[in-house]
Design a protein around this motif. Structure first.
Motif, PDB file in Angstrom:
ATOM      1  N   TYR A   1       0.834  -1.210   0.000  1.00 29.36           N
ATOM      2  CA  TYR A   1       0.000   0.000   0.000  1.00 29.36           C
ATOM      3  C   TYR A   1       0.867   1.257   0.000  1.00 29.36           C
ATOM      4  CZ  TYR A   1      -4.413  -2.478   0.675  1.00 29.36           C
ATOM      5  OH  TYR A   1      -5.527  -3.274   0.495  1.00 29.36           O
ATOM      6  N   ASN A   2       1.981   1.198   0.712  1.00 32.80           N
ATOM      7  CA  ASN A   2       2.926   2.315   0.725  1.00 32.80           C
ATOM      8  C   ASN A   2       3.429   2.612  -0.689  1.00 32.80           C
ATOM      9  OD1 ASN A   2       5.056   3.968   2.499  1.00 32.80           O
ATOM     10  ND2 ASN A   2       6.176   2.946   0.879  1.00 32.80           N
TER      11      ASN A   2
ATOM     12  N   LYS B   1      -6.027   9.304  -4.075  1.00 35.82           N
ATOM     13  CA  LYS B   1      -5.777   7.858  -4.043  1.00 35.82           C
ATOM     14  C   LYS B   1      -4.498   7.557  -3.262  1.00 35.82           C
ATOM     15  CE  LYS B   1      -8.176   6.634  -8.338  1.00 35.82           C
ATOM     16  NZ  LYS B   1      -8.032   6.050  -9.704  1.00 35.82           N
ATOM     17  N   ALA B   2      -3.510   8.427  -3.402  1.00 41.35           N
ATOM     18  CA  ALA B   2      -2.270   8.255  -2.640  1.00 41.35           C
ATOM     19  C   ALA B   2      -2.563   8.312  -1.147  1.00 41.35           C
ATOM     20  CB  ALA B   2      -1.261   9.333  -3.020  1.00 41.35           C
TER      21      ALA B   2
ATOM     22  N   HIS C   1      -1.847   5.348   1.619  1.00 40.97           N
ATOM     23  CA  HIS C   1      -0.937   5.568   2.747  1.00 40.97           C
ATOM     24  C   HIS C   1      -1.660   5.419   4.088  1.00 40.97           C
ATOM     25  CE1 HIS C   1       2.512   6.440   0.384  1.00 40.97           C
ATOM     26  NE2 HIS C   1       2.045   7.549  -0.134  1.00 40.97           N
ATOM     27  N   ARG C   2      -2.933   5.776   4.130  1.00 38.79           N
ATOM     28  CA  ARG C   2      -3.699   5.595   5.370  1.00 38.79           C
ATOM     29  C   ARG C   2      -3.873   4.114   5.691  1.00 38.79           C
ATOM     30  NH1 ARG C   2      -8.486  10.155   4.609  1.00 38.79           N
ATOM     31  NH2 ARG C   2      -7.506  11.813   5.855  1.00 38.79           N
ATOM     32  N   ILE C   3      -4.108   3.304   4.653  1.00 34.49           N
ATOM     33  CA  ILE C   3      -4.237   1.860   4.874  1.00 34.49           C
ATOM     34  C   ILE C   3      -2.913   1.294   5.377  1.00 34.49           C
ATOM     35  CG2 ILE C   3      -4.650  -0.367   3.767  1.00 34.49           C
ATOM     36  CD1 ILE C   3      -6.532   1.100   1.812  1.00 34.49           C
ATOM     37  N   ALA C   4      -1.813   1.729   4.758  1.00 34.88           N
ATOM     38  CA  ALA C   4      -0.490   1.271   5.202  1.00 34.88           C
ATOM     39  C   ALA C   4      -0.263   1.641   6.665  1.00 34.88           C
ATOM     40  CB  ALA C   4       0.603   1.882   4.321  1.00 34.88           C
ATOM     41  N   LEU C   5      -0.635   2.860   7.029  1.00 33.19           N
ATOM     42  CA  LEU C   5      -0.459   3.311   8.412  1.00 33.19           C
ATOM     43  C   LEU C   5      -1.295   2.473   9.373  1.00 33.19           C
ATOM     44  CD1 LEU C   5       0.578   5.285  10.549  1.00 33.19           C
ATOM     45  CD2 LEU C   5      -1.325   6.812   9.953  1.00 33.19           C
TER      46      LEU C   5
END
Length: 231
Positions: free
Chosen positions: A129-130, A144-145, A149-153
């Motif tokens: 995801y990052n 979308k970015a 990045h929120r999912i990765a976090l």
């Protein structure tokens, strides 16, 4: 110690010419003793491809990674995690040469394979995801970015300590997405959070920390310039 292991040591030392030499010796042995579709050949092709990538020989790197992918697709189930190595490696090459559409396509293949794996690696999911977020940023698709990045976090927050450097990476990337959207206030907040974590987990002269500080300074400048336009 095998030729592969020696090659890996030289690669870790950034002596890519010697690493390549030993990886090629390992490949020569495997080509004589293994069938052409054996997964170990794919591993050799991947190793050689990574060395070429690190030497900035991107066309050559792509050729080797594509050879590895062909073997893995023909010899492994579609949800085998070794496929993600090839997809990710090819995506990295396309990202580096600026073909973001293809880079995104291969990164999505990584994600799909991980999601269908019986034992998905959460760390790999976070990095996937990052990487997607970074590609979307390059494509100026900042919304979308931000989502990626929120999912990765979220994944990282569930599995890592609160001062882990990977969390700083996520906060910095979220800040970059906000900066791209022109939301300098939120960008500043995320860069500050990244710096706070990085100061606890990295040396003060670490390049990542220095980059976060630079991003904060740029966001501060951009916020100031935006404010001036209203007067």
């Amino acid at each position: 110690m095998s030729y592969d292991n020696i090659g890996a040591v030289y690669e870790h030392m950034n002596d890519f010419a010697k690493a390549l030499s030993y990886y090629e010796k390992a490949l020569a042995i495997r080509e004589k003793s293994l069938p052409a579709t054996h997964p170990d050949l794919a591993a050799s092709y991947n190793n050689i491809g990574m060395v070429h990538f690190n030497m900035n020989n991107y066309t050559e790197a792509l050729l080797w990674h594509e050879k590895a992918l062909i073997i893995r697709r023909n010899s492994l189930p579609s949800n085998h995690l070794d496929l993600t190595i090839s997809y990710d490696s090819i995506g990295m090459v396309y990202h580096k040469i600026g073909d973001y559409k293809k880079a995104l396509s291969y990164t999505k293949m990584v994600l799909e394979t991980l999601q269908h794996s019986p034992t998905p690696n959460q760390s790999q999911l976070a990095w996937c995801y990052n990487n997607m977020g970074m590609i979307y940023d390059k494509m100026n698709e900042h919304t979308k970015a931000l989502s990626s990045h929120r999912i990765a976090l979220t994944i990282r927050q569930k599995m890592l300590d609160s001062d882990h450097s990977d969390l700083a990476v996520s906060y910095n990337n979220i800040g970059q997405a906000y900066a791209g959207m022109g939301n300098h206030e939120k960008a500043l907040s995320k860069f500050q959070r990244a710096i706070s974590i990085a100061k606890k987990s990295l040396p003060l002269d670490h390049p990542d920390l220095q980059q976060y500080i630079s991003n904060l300074e740029n966001a501060t400048k951009n916020k100031f310039e935006t404010t001036l336009t209203f007067f």
